[in-house]
Structures are given as structure tokens and as C-alpha cells.
Design a protein around this motif. Structure first.
Motif, PDB file in Angstrom:
ATOM      1  N   GLY A  35       0.818  -1.196   0.000  1.00  0.00           N
ATOM      2  CA  GLY A  35       0.000   0.000   0.000  1.00  0.00           C
ATOM      3  C   GLY A  35       0.857   1.254   0.000  1.00  0.00           C
ATOM      4  N   ARG A  36       0.288   2.342  -0.494  1.00  0.00           N
ATOM      5  CA  ARG A  36       1.005   3.610  -0.541  1.00  0.00           C
ATOM      6  C   ARG A  36       0.163   4.689   0.124  1.00  0.00           C
ATOM      7  N   GLU A  37       0.802   5.783   0.394  1.00  0.00           N
ATOM      8  CA  GLU A  37       0.141   7.014   0.832  1.00  0.00           C
ATOM      9  C   GLU A  37      -0.214   7.035   2.310  1.00  0.00           C
ATOM     10  N   THR A  38      -0.686   5.933   2.881  1.00  0.00           N
ATOM     11  CA  THR A  38      -1.104   5.965   4.282  1.00  0.00           C
ATOM     12  C   THR A  38      -0.677   4.695   5.018  1.00  0.00           C
ATOM     13  N   ILE A  39      -0.539   4.822   6.321  1.00  0.00           N
ATOM     14  CA  ILE A  39      -0.247   3.653   7.156  1.00  0.00           C
ATOM     15  C   ILE A  39      -1.423   2.683   7.114  1.00  0.00           C
ATOM     16  N   GLU A  40      -2.624   3.200   6.998  1.00  0.00           N
ATOM     17  CA  GLU A  40      -3.802   2.334   6.915  1.00  0.00           C
ATOM     18  C   GLU A  40      -3.731   1.447   5.671  1.00  0.00           C
ATOM     19  N   ALA A  41      -3.223   1.968   4.568  1.00  0.00           N
ATOM     20  CA  ALA A  41      -3.069   1.155   3.356  1.00  0.00           C
ATOM     21  C   ALA A  41      -2.053   0.047   3.581  1.00  0.00           C
ATOM     22  N   MET A  42      -0.981   0.347   4.314  1.00  0.00           N
ATOM     23  CA  MET A  42      -0.007  -0.685   4.671  1.00  0.00           C
ATOM     24  C   MET A  42      -0.657  -1.766   5.527  1.00  0.00           C
ATOM     25  N   ALA A  80      -3.677  -2.697   5.553  1.00  0.00           N
ATOM     26  CA  ALA A  80      -4.637  -3.476   4.776  1.00  0.00           C
ATOM     27  C   ALA A  80      -3.964  -4.353   3.729  1.00  0.00           C
ATOM     28  N   SER A  81      -2.639  -4.210   3.572  1.00  0.00           N
ATOM     29  CA  SER A  81      -1.937  -4.911   2.500  1.00  0.00           C
ATOM     30  C   SER A  81      -0.774  -5.717   3.066  1.00  0.00           C
ATOM     31  N   ASP A  82       0.213  -5.990   2.192  1.00  0.00           N
ATOM     32  CA  ASP A  82       1.364  -6.803   2.593  1.00  0.00           C
ATOM     33  C   ASP A  82       2.568  -5.966   2.972  1.00  0.00           C
ATOM     34  N   GLY A  83       2.411  -4.644   2.955  1.00  0.00           N
ATOM     35  CA  GLY A  83       3.530  -3.780   3.298  1.00  0.00           C
ATOM     36  C   GLY A  83       3.327  -2.385   2.781  1.00  0.00           C
ATOM     37  N   PHE A  84       4.438  -1.641   2.682  1.00  0.00           N
ATOM     38  CA  PHE A  84       4.372  -0.241   2.260  1.00  0.00           C
ATOM     39  C   PHE A  84       5.337  -0.017   1.108  1.00  0.00           C
ATOM     40  N   GLY A  85       4.875   0.676   0.045  1.00  0.00           N
ATOM     41  CA  GLY A  85       5.706   1.014  -1.097  1.00  0.00           C
ATOM     42  C   GLY A  85       5.902   2.514  -1.156  1.00  0.00           C
ATOM     43  N   ALA A  86       7.096   2.977  -0.833  1.00  0.00           N
ATOM     44  CA  ALA A  86       7.361   4.413  -0.733  1.00  0.00           C
ATOM     45  C   ALA A  86       7.868   4.970  -2.058  1.00  0.00           C
ATOM     46  N   SER A  87       7.525   6.227  -2.319  1.00  0.00           N
ATOM     47  CA  SER A  87       7.900   6.851  -3.582  1.00  0.00           C
ATOM     48  C   SER A  87       9.351   7.286  -3.613  1.00  0.00           C
TER      49      SER A  87
END
Length: 337
Positions: free
Chosen positions: A137-144, A146-153
Motif C-alpha cells: 500500500g502507498r500514501e497511508t499507514i492504513e493502506a499498509m 490493509a496490505s502486505d507492506g508499504f511502497g514508498a515513492s
């Protein structure tokens, strides 16, 4: 299920004549034997970096710079994503994932825009396709969450420290773009102790040393880098120092074909065909924490089967080299996921 032909067996893709025995979704045996088959059996691909949401805007924005195309929040792709309905985005993503499945991709690491809703939309898009995305997920911690991790720009001016800490606390993957336009954000990205970097087109000797010392994997996307005019990654230098995987990046710019990415990387960089095939299979799986990418007993049966007797592949003297530098969609006989 029994699949016969030339099997690219094990982590070194040793070509052996024989068969792969599959039972209950698992490779139960890889047997050497004389068989009457021209097929080539190899692990299905893992595409280690994608932006599948861009499927709504294929070949949009010709001639624009990298920032004009994809930089958040107002690059062309972000404006098009905001303007598209959820139904349009899900339908477009599903078509791209269908193409990926047809061309032998078992999984992909997706940097998913749109927050939590973007994560849910991709999950809907892949339903029933047997392709298992690893969604960052991107943009928010909530997206992380809800997903498998965080993809930062990208890390400039100390960005993403909070998101990195939250991702670490959740025990999930943290990937980040670095060194795509210039080397300035590579050190800040490495300071975050990421699970992997994406692009690394412009590393300096210090960055290469840090990548090697920290054993940080790198995903390269050479076709995308060429299209956006930022240069090409030093694939051989990176491969000498760490785990390198291949990704196709934005569907807006390139088809999500690992065949095309392998051929381009193999002809661009001073690396062997086996190294490139490993980048397209085993190494992407390793970064994603998946158990596929190798044809050997006990692994999940995620296989790509090529017809070695097509007009394109018939007469190949080096099977691995032919798979990497020559094979394409028209050579696919079966995809077993």
C-alpha cells in the motif's frame, strides 16, 4: 499431473530431460528420463515491481518527463487515476493481470496507489486468476495495514520514517524507490533500512558499498528507465553486490511482460542468461518472501511451459539463453499456477 520435456531444474536452471510430477499443487518429483517432448519447463515468473493501476492509461503522456508522468500527487497518471471510476480501474487492472498470467507470471510486487480502497480494488481485480500479488500500500499507514507492506515513492528530506517504523512493527515488507532521477535519495532510502530498493539507476561507489554491506536487494526496471529518459541501471555492478530482481514498472509505459524485460536486460547488461532468469524468478520470489521461482521437489507447482518446437525456438542450442533472449508469448504452451 505430469509435465514432460526439458526441465530447467533447481536454482541453477540445469537443463535435464525428464518430467515434473505435480500433486495437490506441489512439485512431488523432478525425474530425469528419456521423454518424447520438445517442451521446456521452467519456474513461473515473479514480476518484482509493478504499478498495475496505470492500466487505465497505456501509452498516455508521450514525451513527458518522469515527474510529469508519475510524480505524486499531480503527475499525469495520478490525475488519470483520480478521474477514473472504480469499475474502470478494476476492469483495466484485471486485463493486465490476465495478460501477466497468460505470459507466465505467478506473482507480482505491486506499489498500489489509492490508499486502502486501492488495495481492495486490486484484490477484486485478481479474483479467480490464480495470480497472487504481493501488495504494498502507498500514501497511508492504513493502506499498509490493509496490505502486505508499504511502497514508498522516495526518501528525500527525511520522508517515510513514520511509515517505515509502522511497517516494521507490523512485520511487513517495506520497499522504496531510490536513485531513479539522481543519486541524492539513495542514502536517505538506505537509512530507512528497507527490505528492498527499486531502480538504483545512479548509484555512486559509496552507495554500492552500502548496498553490499547491508545486503539490501534491488529491483531494476531497465525498460522503464529508458522510456522515462533517466538512464539505465548498472545491472552487472549491482548483481555483483546483492540480490537483483526484475520488474516491469508502470503499465502506462511498458507491457507487464517478463519476456520483454528479460530480453532487454540480457542484451543491455554484461550478465549471463542464467543470472537474468534468476532475476525474473527466484530473486523476485526471495524479495517477496515467496517459496516459488525454482523447479525442485517440495516447491509450489508454479510453472511455465514453453513449446520448444515453435518457429521461434526450434533449433535453439542453448535452452536457457533461448528462454531469456528469444522466447515470447507465442511460445507459451501452458501456465500451471
Amino acid at each position: 499431473m505430469i509435465v514432460e520435456g526439458t526441465v530447467l531444474r533447481g536454482p541453477d536452471f540445469e537443463p535435464v530431460e525428464g518430467r515434473v510430477v505435480v500433486e495437490d499443487g506441489e512439485i512431488r518429483a523432478v525425474e530425469e528420463a528419456a521423454v518424447d517432448s520438445s517442451r521446456i519447463v521452467l519456474p513461473a515468473f515473479v514480476n518484482a515491481h509493478t504499478h498495475i493501476g496505470d492500466s487505465i492509461a497505456k501509452e498516455a503522456g508521450g514525451g513527458l518527463s518522469l515527474d510529469e508522468l508519475v510524480a505524486p500527487p499531480d503527475g499525469l497518471k495520478h490525475r488519470l487515476l483520480r478521474a477514473a471510476s472504480r469499475e474502470e480501474k478494476v476492469s483495466a487492472m484485471r486485463r493486465s493481470v490476465t495478460f501477466m498470467r497468460q505470459t507466465g507470471t505467478a506473482s507480482f510486487l505491486e506499489f498500489r496507489e489509492g490508499g486502502v480502497e486501492g488495495v481492495y480494488a486490486l484484490r477484486e481485480a485478481v479474483e479467480g486468476l490464480d495470480v497472487d500479488p504481493v501488495i504494498l500500500g502507498r500514501e497511508t499507514i492504513e493502506a499498509m495495514e490493509a496490505s502486505d507492506g508499504f511502497g514508498a515513492s522516495g526518501a528525500r528530506d527525511g520522508e517515510f520514517g513514520r511509515e517505515r517504523n509502522a511497517t516494521a512493527d507490523a512485520g511487513k515488507l517495506f520497499g522504496i524507490h531510490a536513485g531513479e532521477r539522481d543519486p541524492d535519495d539513495i542514502n536517505p532510502a538506505l537509512d530507512l533500512n528497507p527490505d528492498f530498493l527499486v531502480h538504483v539507476v545512479h548509484p555512486e561507489p559509496l552507495h554500492l558499498d552500502r548496498i553490499a554491506d547491508s545486503e539490501t536487494p534491488v529491483v531494476v526496471c531497465p525498460r522503464s528507465n529508458l522510456v522515462t529518459g533517466v538512464g539505465v541501471p548498472p545491472i552487472a555492478n549491482l548483481a555483483d553486490r546483492t540480490t537483483v530482481a526484475l520488474g516491469t514498472d508502470n503499465v502506462m509505459l511498458n507491457s507487464p511482460s517478463m519476456f520483454r524485460e528479460m530480453e532487454f536486460a540480457a542484451k543491455l547488461a554484461d550478465v549471463s542468461a542464467r543470472q537474468v532468469l534468476r532475476m525474473a524468478t527466484r530473486n523476485g520470489a526471495k524479495i517477496a518472501g515467496l517459496d516459488c521461482g525454482v523447479v525442485e521437489e517440495g516447491r509450489p507447482a508454479k510453472l511455465l511451459v514453453l513449446d520448444g518446437d515453435t518457429d521461434n525456438l526450434a533449433g535453439a542450442q542453448d535452452v536457457v539463453r533461448a528462454v531469456v533472449r528469444r522466447a515470447g508469448t507465442g511460445d507459451v504452451a501452458d501456465v500451471i499456477l
